[in-house]
Write a protein that holds these residues in place. Structure first.
Motif, PDB file in Angstrom:
ATOM      1  N   HIS A 175     108.720  10.246  36.766  1.00 32.42           N
ATOM      2  CA  HIS A 175     108.178   8.925  36.424  1.00 32.42           C
ATOM      3  C   HIS A 175     107.630   8.243  37.678  1.00 32.42           C
ATOM      4  O   HIS A 175     106.578   7.594  37.630  1.00 32.42           O
ATOM      5  N   SER A 176     108.328   8.402  38.806  1.00 28.91           N
ATOM      6  CA  SER A 176     107.905   7.760  40.051  1.00 28.91           C
ATOM      7  C   SER A 176     106.586   8.329  40.544  1.00 28.91           C
ATOM      8  O   SER A 176     105.754   7.595  41.093  1.00 28.91           O
ATOM      9  N   LEU A 177     106.369   9.633  40.360  1.00 32.83           N
ATOM     10  CA  LEU A 177     105.082  10.229  40.711  1.00 32.83           C
ATOM     11  C   LEU A 177     103.959   9.592  39.904  1.00 32.83           C
ATOM     12  O   LEU A 177     102.910   9.223  40.447  1.00 32.83           O
ATOM     13  N   SER A 201     102.881  25.636  31.613  1.00 30.38           N
ATOM     14  CA  SER A 201     102.652  25.013  32.914  1.00 30.38           C
ATOM     15  C   SER A 201     101.973  23.658  32.831  1.00 30.38           C
ATOM     16  O   SER A 201     102.024  22.888  33.780  1.00 30.38           O
ATOM     17  N   SER A 202     101.340  23.331  31.715  1.00 24.26           N
ATOM     18  CA  SER A 202     100.680  22.027  31.617  1.00 24.26           C
ATOM     19  C   SER A 202     101.681  20.889  31.761  1.00 24.26           C
ATOM     20  O   SER A 202     101.351  19.811  32.261  1.00 24.26           O
ATOM     21  N   VAL A 203     102.920  21.101  31.335  1.00 27.41           N
ATOM     22  CA  VAL A 203     103.966  20.081  31.468  1.00 27.41           C
ATOM     23  C   VAL A 203     104.170  19.744  32.940  1.00 27.41           C
ATOM     24  O   VAL A 203     104.318  18.588  33.327  1.00 27.41           O
ATOM     25  N   ILE A 204     104.160  20.774  33.788  1.00 19.97           N
ATOM     26  CA  ILE A 204     104.337  20.579  35.223  1.00 19.97           C
ATOM     27  C   ILE A 204     103.070  20.029  35.862  1.00 19.97           C
ATOM     28  O   ILE A 204     103.093  19.071  36.631  1.00 19.97           O
ATOM     29  N   LEU A 205     101.932  20.625  35.530  1.00 21.19           N
ATOM     30  CA  LEU A 205     100.686  20.270  36.204  1.00 21.19           C
ATOM     31  C   LEU A 205     100.267  18.832  35.939  1.00 21.19           C
ATOM     32  O   LEU A 205      99.678  18.183  36.804  1.00 21.19           O
ATOM     33  N   ASN A 206     100.550  18.324  34.751  1.00 25.14           N
ATOM     34  CA  ASN A 206     100.117  16.966  34.409  1.00 25.14           C
ATOM     35  C   ASN A 206     100.707  15.916  35.338  1.00 25.14           C
ATOM     36  O   ASN A 206     100.120  14.850  35.541  1.00 25.14           O
ATOM     37  N   THR A 207     101.872  16.197  35.913  1.00 27.09           N
ATOM     38  CA  THR A 207     102.500  15.235  36.808  1.00 27.09           C
ATOM     39  C   THR A 207     102.575  15.741  38.242  1.00 27.09           C
ATOM     40  O   THR A 207     102.135  15.071  39.173  1.00 27.09           O
ATOM     41  N   TYR A 208     103.088  16.948  38.423  1.00 26.70           N
ATOM     42  CA  TYR A 208     103.397  17.418  39.776  1.00 26.70           C
ATOM     43  C   TYR A 208     102.158  17.841  40.563  1.00 26.70           C
ATOM     44  O   TYR A 208     102.208  17.934  41.788  1.00 26.70           O
ATOM     45  N   ALA A 209     101.056  18.104  39.889  1.00 22.11           N
ATOM     46  CA  ALA A 209      99.830  18.501  40.591  1.00 22.11           C
ATOM     47  C   ALA A 209      98.793  17.391  40.619  1.00 22.11           C
ATOM     48  O   ALA A 209      97.738  17.546  41.210  1.00 22.11           O
ATOM     49  N   SER A 210      99.100  16.273  39.997  1.00 22.07           N
ATOM     50  CA  SER A 210      98.134  15.186  39.874  1.00 22.07           C
ATOM     51  C   SER A 210      98.215  14.273  41.086  1.00 22.07           C
ATOM     52  O   SER A 210      99.295  13.966  41.587  1.00 22.07           O
ATOM     53  N   ILE A 211      97.052  13.823  41.551  1.00 19.85           N
ATOM     54  CA  ILE A 211      96.997  13.002  42.759  1.00 19.85           C
ATOM     55  C   ILE A 211      95.876  11.970  42.623  1.00 19.85           C
ATOM     56  O   ILE A 211      94.852  12.236  41.993  1.00 19.85           O
ATOM     57  N   CYS A 212      96.120  10.794  43.191  1.00 19.41           N
ATOM     58  CA  CYS A 212      95.090   9.757  43.233  1.00 19.41           C
ATOM     59  C   CYS A 212      94.675   9.578  44.690  1.00 19.41           C
ATOM     60  O   CYS A 212      95.500   9.254  45.545  1.00 19.41           O
ATOM     61  N   GLU A 213      93.401   9.835  44.977  1.00 18.05           N
ATOM     62  CA  GLU A 213      92.854   9.659  46.320  1.00 18.05           C
ATOM     63  C   GLU A 213      91.633   8.764  46.244  1.00 18.05           C
ATOM     64  O   GLU A 213      90.712   9.035  45.477  1.00 18.05           O
ATOM     65  N   GLU A 214      91.665   7.682  47.025  1.00 15.65           N
ATOM     66  CA  GLU A 214      90.563   6.718  47.051  1.00 15.65           C
ATOM     67  C   GLU A 214      90.192   6.271  45.639  1.00 15.65           C
ATOM     68  O   GLU A 214      89.032   6.117  45.306  1.00 15.65           O
ATOM     69  N   GLN A 248      94.711  16.120  57.717  1.00 16.00           N
ATOM     70  CA  GLN A 248      95.925  15.550  57.137  1.00 16.00           C
ATOM     71  C   GLN A 248      95.692  15.016  55.727  1.00 16.00           C
ATOM     72  O   GLN A 248      96.370  14.080  55.282  1.00 16.00           O
ATOM     73  N   ASP A 249      94.714  15.590  55.038  1.00 14.87           N
ATOM     74  CA  ASP A 249      94.536  15.336  53.611  1.00 14.87           C
ATOM     75  C   ASP A 249      95.368  16.355  52.839  1.00 14.87           C
ATOM     76  O   ASP A 249      95.505  17.511  53.262  1.00 14.87           O
ATOM     77  N   VAL A 250      95.912  15.948  51.704  1.00 19.33           N
ATOM     78  CA  VAL A 250      96.699  16.868  50.882  1.00 19.33           C
ATOM     79  C   VAL A 250      95.754  17.772  50.099  1.00 19.33           C
ATOM     80  O   VAL A 250      94.847  17.288  49.408  1.00 19.33           O
ATOM     81  N   VAL A 251      95.941  19.076  50.229  1.00 18.48           N
ATOM     82  CA  VAL A 251      95.081  20.039  49.527  1.00 18.48           C
ATOM     83  C   VAL A 251      95.858  20.840  48.492  1.00 18.48           C
ATOM     84  O   VAL A 251      95.262  21.548  47.674  1.00 18.48           O
ATOM     85  N   ALA A 252      97.182  20.737  48.503  1.00 14.42           N
ATOM     86  CA  ALA A 252      98.018  21.445  47.528  1.00 14.42           C
ATOM     87  C   ALA A 252      99.423  20.877  47.613  1.00 14.42           C
ATOM     88  O   ALA A 252      99.749  20.092  48.526  1.00 14.42           O
ATOM     89  N   TYR A 253     100.256  21.253  46.648  1.00 14.86           N
ATOM     90  CA  TYR A 253     101.673  20.898  46.695  1.00 14.86           C
ATOM     91  C   TYR A 253     102.517  22.157  46.534  1.00 14.86           C
ATOM     92  O   TYR A 253     102.141  23.080  45.786  1.00 14.86           O
ATOM     93  N   LEU A 254     103.633  22.195  47.247  1.00  9.07           N
ATOM     94  CA  LEU A 254     104.624  23.239  47.039  1.00  9.07           C
ATOM     95  C   LEU A 254     105.639  22.722  46.035  1.00  9.07           C
ATOM     96  O   LEU A 254     106.190  21.630  46.208  1.00  9.07           O
ATOM     97  N   LEU A 255     105.868  23.483  44.975  1.00  9.02           N
ATOM     98  CA  LEU A 255     106.870  23.109  43.987  1.00  9.02           C
ATOM     99  C   LEU A 255     108.221  23.650  44.428  1.00  9.02           C
ATOM    100  O   LEU A 255     108.363  24.838  44.724  1.00  9.02           O
ATOM    101  N   LEU A 256     109.203  22.766  44.477  1.00 10.39           N
ATOM    102  CA  LEU A 256     110.572  23.156  44.804  1.00 10.39           C
ATOM    103  C   LEU A 256     111.430  23.030  43.562  1.00 10.39           C
ATOM    104  O   LEU A 256     111.337  22.035  42.841  1.00 10.39           O
ATOM    105  N   TYR A 257     112.265  24.009  43.314  1.00 12.48           N
ATOM    106  CA  TYR A 257     113.161  23.924  42.173  1.00 12.48           C
ATOM    107  C   TYR A 257     114.502  24.507  42.565  1.00 12.48           C
ATOM    108  O   TYR A 257     114.614  25.291  43.508  1.00 12.48           O
ATOM    109  N   ARG A 258     115.509  24.122  41.823  1.00  9.37           N
ATOM    110  CA  ARG A 258     116.867  24.576  42.142  1.00  9.37           C
ATOM    111  C   ARG A 258     116.948  26.068  41.873  1.00  9.37           C
ATOM    112  O   ARG A 258     116.755  26.530  40.751  1.00  9.37           O
ATOM    113  N   ASN A 259     117.246  26.840  42.934  1.00 14.12           N
ATOM    114  CA  ASN A 259     117.199  28.297  42.796  1.00 14.12           C
ATOM    115  C   ASN A 259     118.524  28.973  43.093  1.00 14.12           C
ATOM    116  O   ASN A 259     118.568  30.176  43.317  1.00 14.12           O
TER     117      ASN A 259
END
Length: 410
Positions: A395-397, A52-65, A25-36
């Motif tokens: 911003h919340s992410l 893609s760096s605009v997306i990756l800087n926030t939507y792929a970033s994670i803080c663990e421990e 139950q550790d997060v290993v990836a994220y699915l990106l959802l967009y209005r389609n």
């Protein structure tokens, strides 16, 4: 804890993320959802993937421990996007290309998938169901997503057995309960997606622990008109660990204070009851070690997005929206039914009404945020222009990551 967002920071599409978990139950990836549902959506997401760096800087970033890192993102590709001549050269370590199960599998389509495979992309196939039309793809893809609700739990063992010769990584999609998670785990699924972290497994007769009772007593005192910095301090002074945690957090860079904080009453005087109330709420939800970090992370994102939308709408006391969003998964965190839990939690009546039945203005915003998180963009009432929603979510992410770092022991 605070921060403003500018409309100019927003993307021109609605974008959300959903976690993909491993067996632990550790997060290993994220699915990106967009209005389609917009005819321009394939072009829009293609344009954003190209930067893609605009997306990756926030939507792929994670803080663990306490450590920040980037995770790969699944991106669903329509036939139009996949077959486009200007398909962007994406960083292969950052994106997993997801083919849709309803794609028209022509020889040209198979050839394009083969080419992307040879270029080193990881490829997933979603909405799979046993059918000969998928045979040409099963030796080209790496991950197979099975919608366990459509397939049916009883049918899964045979489907999994039939797929073994292809040596695919199996992802159980639409996992709604912890029981479904366990069953899929036993069948050999390696990856899991769904809302199984959104429902509690109630423990009969469970009571809140002493540390949480103390935090709730602080919340009550902070809401009292007669409260003072000293009266709040007196509640905590006999719990050295809690006192240390509060002082450590408010001394962190999150507040950019110019002077050292020497005591809890001093911190409360400088920061005010609203900020201290927010941190007490955060301690309450982040002090459950046996739950996956993603649950805490999602609670922080939801609380902050509720607060931001309330601020943008000019609502009174946005802090109540924060607490409503944050506590909307408290039943899952504590494995208690929400009505029973709220009997032990001294929250304001309008907050309780929002948590139980989505009533009032607090419930309205909570409902909006829940739709956004799930990618149900067509169900948004759009109380604001849509780019404000995306900016608030992004911003919340980032804010949740900052908080996770501040609360880490590292």
């Amino acid at each position: 804890m605070t921060g403003s967002i500018e409309a100019g920071e927003s993307l021109d599409l609605l974008l959300a993320r959903q976690p993909v978990f491993n067996k632990s139950q550790d997060v290993v990836a994220y699915l990106l959802l967009y209005r389609n549902d917009d005819v321009q959506a394939p072009k829009t997401i293609n344009d954003h993937l190209a930067t893609s760096s605009v997306i990756l800087n926030t939507y792929a970033s994670i803080c663990e421990e306490g450590e920040v890192r980037s995770l790969p993102c699944y991106i669903k590709l329509t036939d139009q996007t996949l077959m486009a001549d200007n398909f962007p050269d994406l960083p292969k370590e950052s994106f997993i290309l997801e083919i849709l199960g309803h794609s028209k599998i022509t020889p040209e389509f198979v050839e394009r998938v083969k080419m992307l495979n040879q270029q080193g992309y990881r490829i997933a196939l979603s909405d799979y169901r046993p059918h000969p039309k998928y045979e040409p793809l099963l030796n080209l893809i790496h991950i197979l997503k099975l919608d366990i609700q459509k397939t049916g739990i009883d049918q899964l063992p045979q489907v999994v057995k039939d797929l073994r010769p292809y040596h695919l990584e199996l992802l159980a999609d639409k996992v709604e309960t912890q029981n479904e998670f366990r069953k899929c785990h036993e069948l050999g699924f390696a990856l899991f997606q769904g809302y199984f972290l959104s429902k509690p497994e109630p423990v009969k007769g469970k009571k809140l622990g002493s540390s949480k009772v103390l935090l709730l007593q602080m919340m009550v005192e902070l809401q009292s008109p007669q409260a003072t910095a000293q009266s709040v301090e007196q509640l905590v002074i006999n719990d050295p660990l809690l006192t240390y945690r509060i002082l450590r957090v408010v001394n962190s860079a999150a507040f950019s204070l110019q002077r050292e904080i020497e005591s809890l009453s001093h911190a409360i005087s400088l920061l005010g009851f609203e900020q201290i109330r927010k941190w007490v709420s955060l301690f309450l939800v982040t002090d459950t070690q046996e739950k996956p970090e993603e649950l805490t992370r999602s609670m922080l994102v939801r609380g902050r997005m509720c607060e931001l939308l309330a601020e943008m709408l000019g609502r009174d006391q946005p802090i109540n929206n924060f607490i409503t969003g944050l506590f909307s998964k408290l039943d899952v965190l504590l494995d208690m039914e929400m009505p029973e839990l709220l009997e032990q939690v001294p929250l304001q009546a309008e907050v309780k009404a929002a948590l139980l039945t989505n009533e009032g203005q607090l419930g309205q915003i909570l409902d909006q945020v829940c739709h956004y998180e799930r990618g149900d963009f067509e169900d948004l009432d759009l109380l604001l222009d849509q780019h404000f929603y995306e900016a608030a979510y992004r911003h919340s992410l980032s804010w949740s990551q900052q908080v996770m770092q501040s609360l880490s022991d590292k």
